[in-house]
Design a protein around this motif. Structure first.
Motif, PDB file in Angstrom:
ATOM      1  N   GLY A  43       0.773  -1.230   0.000  1.00 53.55           N
ATOM      2  CA  GLY A  43       0.000   0.000   0.000  1.00 53.55           C
ATOM      3  C   GLY A  43       0.802   1.276   0.000  1.00 53.55           C
ATOM      4  N   VAL A  44       2.070   1.231  -0.417  1.00 51.63           N
ATOM      5  CA  VAL A  44       2.880   2.454  -0.526  1.00 51.63           C
ATOM      6  C   VAL A  44       2.704   3.011  -1.936  1.00 51.63           C
ATOM      7  CG1 VAL A  44       5.217   3.385  -0.578  1.00 51.63           C
ATOM      8  CG2 VAL A  44       4.543   1.825   1.248  1.00 51.63           C
ATOM      9  N   ASP A  45       2.101   4.195  -2.016  1.00 48.55           N
ATOM     10  CA  ASP A  45       1.800   4.798  -3.314  1.00 48.55           C
ATOM     11  C   ASP A  45       2.928   5.675  -3.839  1.00 48.55           C
ATOM     12  OD1 ASP A  45      -0.968   3.812  -3.306  1.00 48.55           O
ATOM     13  OD2 ASP A  45      -1.272   5.255  -1.678  1.00 48.55           O
ATOM     14  N   TRP A  46       3.736   6.206  -2.930  1.00 41.64           N
ATOM     15  CA  TRP A  46       4.796   7.124  -3.345  1.00 41.64           C
ATOM     16  C   TRP A  46       5.863   7.204  -2.281  1.00 41.64           C
ATOM     17  CZ3 TRP A  46       5.395  12.250  -1.079  1.00 41.64           C
ATOM     18  CH2 TRP A  46       4.488  12.525  -0.067  1.00 41.64           C
ATOM     19  N   VAL A  47       7.018   7.725  -2.653  1.00 49.20           N
ATOM     20  CA  VAL A  47       8.108   7.887  -1.689  1.00 49.20           C
ATOM     21  C   VAL A  47       8.711   9.278  -1.864  1.00 49.20           C
ATOM     22  CG1 VAL A  47       8.652   5.421  -1.639  1.00 49.20           C
ATOM     23  CG2 VAL A  47       9.900   6.920  -3.214  1.00 49.20           C
ATOM     24  N   GLU A  48       9.377   9.714  -0.816  1.00 52.12           N
ATOM     25  CA  GLU A  48      10.091  10.992  -0.814  1.00 52.12           C
ATOM     26  C   GLU A  48      11.548  10.684  -0.517  1.00 52.12           C
ATOM     27  OE1 GLU A  48       8.775  14.819   1.573  1.00 52.12           O
ATOM     28  OE2 GLU A  48      10.154  13.597   2.761  1.00 52.12           O
ATOM     29  N   VAL A  49      12.460  11.362  -1.212  1.00 48.35           N
ATOM     30  CA  VAL A  49      13.886  11.117  -1.020  1.00 48.35           C
ATOM     31  C   VAL A  49      14.588  12.452  -0.771  1.00 48.35           C
ATOM     32  CG1 VAL A  49      14.312  11.228  -3.515  1.00 48.35           C
ATOM     33  CG2 VAL A  49      15.949  10.053  -2.028  1.00 48.35           C
ATOM     34  N   VAL A  50      15.560  12.452   0.137  1.00 47.28           N
ATOM     35  CA  VAL A  50      16.324  13.670   0.413  1.00 47.28           C
ATOM     36  C   VAL A  50      17.116  14.033  -0.842  1.00 47.28           C
ATOM     37  CG1 VAL A  50      18.116  14.721   1.839  1.00 47.28           C
ATOM     38  CG2 VAL A  50      16.455  13.156   2.877  1.00 47.28           C
ATOM     39  N   ALA A  51      16.845  15.214  -1.379  1.00 53.57           N
ATOM     40  CA  ALA A  51      17.416  15.593  -2.675  1.00 53.57           C
ATOM     41  C   ALA A  51      18.940  15.598  -2.648  1.00 53.57           C
ATOM     42  CB  ALA A  51      16.884  16.971  -3.075  1.00 53.57           C
ATOM     43  N   GLU A  52      19.518  16.100  -1.553  1.00 53.80           N
ATOM     44  CA  GLU A  52      20.974  16.218  -1.471  1.00 53.80           C
ATOM     45  C   GLU A  52      21.669  14.866  -1.399  1.00 53.80           C
ATOM     46  OE1 GLU A  52      19.287  20.101  -0.087  1.00 53.80           O
ATOM     47  OE2 GLU A  52      18.780  17.982   0.109  1.00 53.80           O
ATOM     48  N   ASN A  53      20.940  13.814  -1.092  1.00 53.34           N
ATOM     49  CA  ASN A  53      21.541  12.477  -1.009  1.00 53.34           C
ATOM     50  C   ASN A  53      21.515  11.731  -2.337  1.00 53.34           C
ATOM     51  OD1 ASN A  53      21.953  12.985   1.664  1.00 53.34           O
ATOM     52  ND2 ASN A  53      20.314  11.659   2.413  1.00 53.34           N
ATOM     53  N   LEU A  54      20.973  12.360  -3.376  1.00 53.58           N
ATOM     54  CA  LEU A  54      20.900  11.714  -4.691  1.00 53.58           C
ATOM     55  C   LEU A  54      22.042  12.193  -5.571  1.00 53.58           C
ATOM     56  CD1 LEU A  54      17.170  11.736  -5.833  1.00 53.58           C
ATOM     57  CD2 LEU A  54      18.512   9.805  -5.012  1.00 53.58           C
ATOM     58  N   CYS A  55      22.685  11.250  -6.241  1.00 52.54           N
ATOM     59  CA  CYS A  55      23.678  11.571  -7.260  1.00 52.54           C
ATOM     60  C   CYS A  55      23.031  11.265  -8.606  1.00 52.54           C
ATOM     61  CB  CYS A  55      24.938  10.736  -7.061  1.00 52.54           C
ATOM     62  SG  CYS A  55      26.225  11.087  -8.268  1.00 52.54           S
ATOM     63  N   PRO A  56      22.754  12.290  -9.421  1.00 49.46           N
ATOM     64  CA  PRO A  56      21.988  12.066 -10.648  1.00 49.46           C
ATOM     65  C   PRO A  56      22.540  10.976 -11.553  1.00 49.46           C
ATOM     66  CG  PRO A  56      22.170  14.407 -10.199  1.00 49.46           C
ATOM     67  CD  PRO A  56      23.048  13.719  -9.189  1.00 49.46           C
ATOM     68  N   GLY A  57      23.847  10.801 -11.580  1.00 52.40           N
ATOM     69  CA  GLY A  57      24.420   9.767 -12.440  1.00 52.40           C
ATOM     70  C   GLY A  57      24.404   8.376 -11.846  1.00 52.40           C
ATOM     71  N   HIS A  58      24.010   8.277 -10.584  1.00 48.83           N
ATOM     72  CA  HIS A  58      24.050   6.972  -9.903  1.00 48.83           C
ATOM     73  C   HIS A  58      22.793   6.797  -9.059  1.00 48.83           C
ATOM     74  CE1 HIS A  58      28.279   6.471 -11.092  1.00 48.83           C
ATOM     75  NE2 HIS A  58      28.419   7.746 -10.774  1.00 48.83           N
ATOM     76  N   LEU A  59      21.646   6.805  -9.692  1.00 47.23           N
ATOM     77  CA  LEU A  59      20.391   6.631  -8.979  1.00 47.23           C
ATOM     78  C   LEU A  59      20.334   5.229  -8.384  1.00 47.23           C
ATOM     79  CD1 LEU A  59      17.801   8.329  -8.514  1.00 47.23           C
ATOM     80  CD2 LEU A  59      16.767   7.068 -10.409  1.00 47.23           C
ATOM     81  N   PRO A  60      20.039   5.084  -7.075  1.00 51.01           N
ATOM     82  CA  PRO A  60      19.988   3.756  -6.465  1.00 51.01           C
ATOM     83  C   PRO A  60      19.025   2.830  -7.208  1.00 51.01           C
ATOM     84  CG  PRO A  60      19.914   5.449  -4.780  1.00 51.01           C
ATOM     85  CD  PRO A  60      19.783   6.165  -6.092  1.00 51.01           C
ATOM     86  N   GLU A  61      19.431   1.573  -7.353  1.00 51.96           N
ATOM     87  CA  GLU A  61      18.614   0.615  -8.093  1.00 51.96           C
ATOM     88  C   GLU A  61      17.238   0.450  -7.457  1.00 51.96           C
ATOM     89  OE1 GLU A  61      17.378  -1.611 -11.076  1.00 51.96           O
ATOM     90  OE2 GLU A  61      19.280  -0.519 -10.989  1.00 51.96           O
ATOM     91  N   SER A  62      17.163   0.581  -6.132  1.00 55.52           N
ATOM     92  CA  SER A  62      15.866   0.470  -5.454  1.00 55.52           C
ATOM     93  C   SER A  62      14.900   1.542  -5.969  1.00 55.52           C
ATOM     94  CB  SER A  62      16.046   0.617  -3.941  1.00 55.52           C
ATOM     95  OG  SER A  62      14.798   0.738  -3.287  1.00 55.52           O
ATOM     96  N   LEU A  63      15.381   2.786  -6.126  1.00 56.27           N
ATOM     97  CA  LEU A  63      14.514   3.843  -6.644  1.00 56.27           C
ATOM     98  C   LEU A  63      14.157   3.586  -8.108  1.00 56.27           C
ATOM     99  CD1 LEU A  63      16.034   7.109  -5.102  1.00 56.27           C
ATOM    100  CD2 LEU A  63      13.885   5.989  -4.514  1.00 56.27           C
TER     101      LEU A  63
END
Length: 441
Positions: free
Chosen positions: A23-43
């Motif tokens: 029942g999880v419809d969406w998630v929020e991620v801390v923007a500063e923890n994302l590296c655009p060239g290396h998006l985590p496989e889970s996301l």
């Protein structure tokens, strides 16, 4: 406004659990923890399943006296496009002060601090919001924050401040009901009164999180279970509006997946209206006319800059407290900021607590008392190690040598090679074994 449903904050430590929670419809991620060239496989997997991902910024400092940094805005925009997000979110807070407007050294809080609810601060905030809106490819929503301290001489309630912000800019709101509860305990503010004054139709989504009370102060830890009073505030909000989305936040001390699922179930039950509250009749909120165009040198920005710099300097550099503040609460906030620095540096540089062991926290807090942060957490880690080495610490020569190598590798203009990283890992293993009394042959 887009219907999001029920969500949870995505964190690497609970990535697998988030993927499996029903029942999880969406998630929020801390923007500063994302590296655009290396998006985590889970996301990547969540997005392939059609789960919406929203970047949540924590370092823009849109409530500061300076105009928003163009580089930080560009990074937020990049992440919104990468994730194909319907909006991005940030906080109504300041996180740094000093600099050109005050002719003083720049200071960083390393955490979110409340802006004064004054006409000056509102005017500056509205200008900053418009700058941000012009720079982002999707709508912006701003979050109310939790506070340990109150500004003296405030001219608006929280609800009035947010209502005028929305009217002047059209920005959306991210309402954190846990933060409303925090401000009820710490500042005596009535959550229901704040909700009565809010333009609830501007709510993009809602945060729910846990915390703890210590010595009469509520700490918004995001590391404890959601409490009944927080759910009661959510019920108050639900009595006024059906929010487009509600999200559970957890940032530390992550529980088993079953406990997260239980908290999501409690949120759903609260939203179901099984025990609806009477819908209040909202009183009209006084609306101020839009201000005239600001002069080239904006006195409001300068006044806000001086006020925020004086407060932050007292919190992180030990300068005298500005008039009108509660000295005991300032002490609580100061210690909280130092503890936050220690925790985050331990995450961005995990080798340091490994090398220093039980001495890490004591040594870092002593360093933080004399060295305000001015260049981000990675710079903070380097400065901490440099101070240790400059003063001949720690006593263990092997650990000192390991710290010196660690510092040299990261202070160099280029990152270490793979061979250097492997050698460094081997040296750390050797040092840990020596510290534990394990013999080598």
């Amino acid at each position: 406004m887009e219907q999001l449903g029920i969500g949870i904050g995505w964190r690497p430590e609970i990535a697998a659990a988030v993927e499996e929670l029903p029942g999880v419809d969406w998630v929020e991620v801390v923007a500063e923890n994302l590296c655009p060239g290396h998006l985590p496989e889970s996301l990547r997997r969540l997005r392939r399943r059609g789960v919406t991902v929203i970047p949540h910024g924590v370092s823009l400092g849109i409530g500061g006296a300076e105009r928003p940094d163009t580089g930080r805005l560009a990074a937020l925009a990049e992440r919104a496009l990468l994730l194909e997000s319907p909006l991005v979110t940030e906080h109504i807070a300041f996180v740094r002060a000093g600099g050109p407007l005050t002719a003083s050294p720049p200071l960083e809080a390393g955490h979110l601090l409340p802006v004064p609810r004054t006409r000056d601060a509102l005017r500056v905030l509205c200008e900053n919001v418009r700058v941000a809106q012009d720079s982002l490819p999707v709508p912006l929503a701003l979050e109310n924050i939790a506070a340990l301290i109150s500004w003296p001489g405030e001219e608006l309630t929280e609800g009035q401040f947010l209502a005028e912000l929305v009217e002047r800019t059209g920005v959306r709101l991210l309402i954190d009901v846990a933060n409303l509860h925090t401000n009820h305990v710490n500042r005596g503010e009535d959550p229901a009164a704040a909700l009565d004054e809010l333009p609830v139709e501007a709510i993009a989504y809602v945060h729910v999180a846990g915390g703890m009370e210590k010595d009469g102060v509520w700490h918004d830890t995001h590391a404890h279970p959601v409490t009944r009073p927080v759910l009661d505030v959510l019920a108050e909000l639900r009595a006024r509006v059906d929010p487009p989305g509600v999200l559970l936040e957890r940032d530390d001390a992550f529980p088993p997946a079953a406990e997260l699922a239980g908290e999501l179930t409690a949120i759903r039950a609260t939203l179901s209206g099984r025990h609806p509250l009477p819908r209040p009749v909202s009183a009209p909120v006084a609306r101020a006319a839009a201000p005239a165009a600001a002069p080239a040198v904006d006195p409001a920005r300068q006044r806000l800059a001086l006020a925020e710099t004086a407060l932050l300097s007292s919190l992180v550099a030990g300068t005298p407290a500005p008039d009108g503040f509660d000295n005991r609460r300032l002490g609580v906030q100061s210690r909280s900021l130092a503890a936050k620095r220690a925790d985050v540096v331990a995450k961005v540089a995990p080798e340091l607590p490994e090398l220093l062991g039980a001495e890490y926290r004591r040594a870092f807090l002593a360093y933080a008392r004399s060295r305000p942060m001015s260049g981000g957490y990675r710079r903070d880690a380097l400065d901490f190690v440099q101070q240790l080495l400059d003063t001949g610490r720690p006593a263990d020569a092997a650990v000192r040598r390991a710290l010196r190598r660690w510092w040299q590798e990261r202070a160099a203009p280029h990152p270490p090679t793979r061979t250097a990283r492997l050698a460094r890992a081997a040296r750390r293993t050797l040092v840990r074994g020596t510290r534990r009394g394990v013999g080598t042959t």
